[in-house]
Write a protein that holds these residues in place. Structure first.
Motif, mmCIF file in Angstrom:
data_model
loop_
_atom_site.group_PDB
_atom_site.id
_atom_site.type_symbol
_atom_site.label_atom_id
_atom_site.label_comp_id
_atom_site.label_asym_id
_atom_site.label_seq_id
_atom_site.Cartn_x
_atom_site.Cartn_y
_atom_site.Cartn_z
ATOM 1 N N THR A 84 0.830 -1.207 0.000
ATOM 2 C CA THR A 84 0.000 0.000 0.000
ATOM 3 C C THR A 84 0.868 1.262 0.000
ATOM 4 O O THR A 84 1.817 1.354 0.776
ATOM 5 N N LEU A 85 0.536 2.190 -0.844
ATOM 6 C CA LEU A 85 1.219 3.481 -0.796
ATOM 7 C C LEU A 85 0.703 4.260 0.414
ATOM 8 O O LEU A 85 -0.453 4.108 0.810
ATOM 9 N N PHE A 86 1.566 5.077 0.998
ATOM 10 C CA PHE A 86 1.130 5.830 2.167
ATOM 11 C C PHE A 86 1.803 7.201 2.193
ATOM 12 O O PHE A 86 2.797 7.446 1.502
ATOM 13 N N ALA A 87 1.241 8.091 2.993
ATOM 14 C CA ALA A 87 1.848 9.412 3.226
ATOM 15 C C ALA A 87 1.672 9.752 4.699
ATOM 16 O O ALA A 87 0.764 9.239 5.362
ATOM 17 N N VAL A 88 2.562 10.605 5.199
ATOM 18 C CA VAL A 88 2.504 11.022 6.607
ATOM 19 C C VAL A 88 2.173 12.510 6.651
ATOM 20 O O VAL A 88 2.762 13.308 5.917
ATOM 21 N N LYS A 89 1.224 12.866 7.515
ATOM 22 C CA LYS A 89 0.812 14.275 7.615
ATOM 23 C C LYS A 89 0.969 14.794 9.032
ATOM 24 O O LYS A 89 0.561 14.145 9.984
ATOM 25 N N SER A 90 1.552 15.979 9.124
ATOM 26 C CA SER A 90 1.604 16.674 10.416
ATOM 27 C C SER A 90 0.721 17.922 10.282
ATOM 28 O O SER A 90 -0.494 17.839 10.338
ATOM 29 N N GLY A 91 1.326 19.076 10.072
ATOM 30 C CA GLY A 91 0.532 20.301 9.980
ATOM 31 C C GLY A 91 -0.108 20.536 8.616
ATOM 32 O O GLY A 91 -0.958 21.417 8.463
ATOM 33 N N PHE A 99 2.803 14.469 -0.955
ATOM 34 C CA PHE A 99 3.842 14.452 0.077
ATOM 35 C C PHE A 99 3.206 14.128 1.437
ATOM 36 O O PHE A 99 3.605 13.164 2.084
ATOM 37 N N ALA A 100 2.266 14.938 1.839
ATOM 38 C CA ALA A 100 1.552 14.670 3.093
ATOM 39 C C ALA A 100 0.093 14.339 2.805
ATOM 40 O O ALA A 100 -0.762 14.432 3.675
ATOM 41 N N SER A 101 -0.180 13.982 1.567
ATOM 42 C CA SER A 101 -1.551 13.665 1.132
ATOM 43 C C SER A 101 -1.450 12.505 0.157
ATOM 44 O O SER A 101 -0.387 12.265 -0.408
ATOM 45 N N ILE A 102 -2.554 11.804 -0.050
ATOM 46 C CA ILE A 102 -2.484 10.631 -0.931
ATOM 47 C C ILE A 102 -3.865 10.266 -1.452
ATOM 48 O O ILE A 102 -4.856 10.414 -0.733
ATOM 49 N N GLN A 103 -3.887 9.823 -2.703
ATOM 50 C CA GLN A 103 -5.126 9.317 -3.291
ATOM 51 C C GLN A 103 -5.089 7.789 -3.213
ATOM 52 O O GLN A 103 -4.136 7.152 -3.652
ATOM 53 N N ASP A 104 -6.111 7.185 -2.654
ATOM 54 C CA ASP A 104 -6.252 5.717 -2.622
ATOM 55 C C ASP A 104 -5.087 5.007 -1.928
ATOM 56 O O ASP A 104 -4.574 4.010 -2.422
ATOM 57 N N GLY A 105 -4.628 5.518 -0.850
ATOM 58 C CA GLY A 105 -3.595 4.837 -0.059
ATOM 59 C C GLY A 105 -3.867 5.120 1.402
ATOM 60 O O GLY A 105 -4.947 5.611 1.764
ATOM 61 N N LEU A 106 -2.889 4.836 2.232
ATOM 62 C CA LEU A 106 -3.049 5.082 3.671
ATOM 63 C C LEU A 106 -2.467 6.443 4.024
ATOM 64 O O LEU A 106 -1.304 6.718 3.714
#
Ligand SMILES: Cc1cc2nc3c(=O)[nH]c(=O)nc-3n(C[C@H](O)[C@H](O)[C@H](O)COP(=O)(O)OP(=O)(O)OC[C@H]3O[C@@H](n4cnc5c(N)ncnc54)[C@H](O)[C@@H]3O)c2cc1C
Length: 171
Positions: A84-91, A99-106
């Motif tokens: 699964t593709l993923f992205a990490v989001k803080s602020g 980068f901190a957003s993702i379509q159809d992933g975690l």
């Protein structure tokens, strides 16, 4: 279509393959982690919290929001088992899509890692990566201490510290 050897080979390769199709959202939820799905208030609310509206237009399959370092480790461990593709989001101040957003992933949100623990003995603070700089400063109110962070209060601790701030802005 397949001879018995063909079926055996297929069965073996499926057994050895990483859990490419495993539902990581369900796995994390079963593990006790806060998981938000589309069409819920929390999910929709989280997607409004980007500096760039284009980032908020990307729709992750689900949003996992661990509440501790142990839970974050659990998320990372589970990601090892899937493709699964993923992205990490803080602020959410990174303007680039994906980068901190993702379509159809975690999407892994650090929003529940929000502590400010000040230690008056050694004048250090443990500040959660899910906070904005403004929130971190509010958490230090009354201690006589301040943080040196983003010029705008809404910039996140996580991305600023780890994801690439633009220090040439002079902060
Ligand atoms: C309006 C505006 C004002 C700004 N002002 C300043 C400024 O004054 N000074 C300055 O230096 N910069 C400034 N920036 C740039 C900003 O610091 C960076 O974009 C920073 O990366 C944003 O952090 P964030 O947590 O808000 O972003 P996010 O969008 O949440 O994250 C940014 C990147 O960091 C990664 N990331 C987030 N959390 C983690 C984590 N815990 N571990 C690993 N990776 C993580 C994300 O995956 C993403 O790739 C500004 C940006 C904007 C849009």
């Amino acid at each position: 279509m397949f001879g018995s050897n063909g079926w055996r080979a297929l069965g073996l390769s499926l057994a050895l393959a990483p859990q490419a199709l495993a539902d990581i959202c369900a796995t994390l939820k079963q593990g006790g982690i806060d998981v938000e799905y589309p069409l819920t208030l929390d999910y929709s609310n989280d997607l409004t919290k980007y500096w760039s509206a284009a980032c908020g237009d990307l729709k992750p399959t689900c949003i996992a929001a661990p509440s501790s370092a142990a839970e974050m480790a659990q998320v990372i461990k589970n990601l090892h088992d899937v493709e699964t593709l993923f992205a990490v989001k803080s602020g959410g101040h990174m303007p680039n899509n994906g980068f901190a957003s993702i379509q159809d992933g975690l999407l892994v949100s650090t929003k529940n890692l929000d502590q400010v623990d000040y230690n008056p003995d050694d004048h250090t603070a443990i500040i959660g990566p899910g906070l904005s700089w403004e929130e971190a400063q509010k958490g230090l109110d009354g201690t006589g201490r301040c943080v040196v962070g983003g010029r705008l209060g809404g910039v996140g601790i996580g991305g600023y510290m780890l994801g690439g701030k633009s220090s040439w802005l002079g902060v």
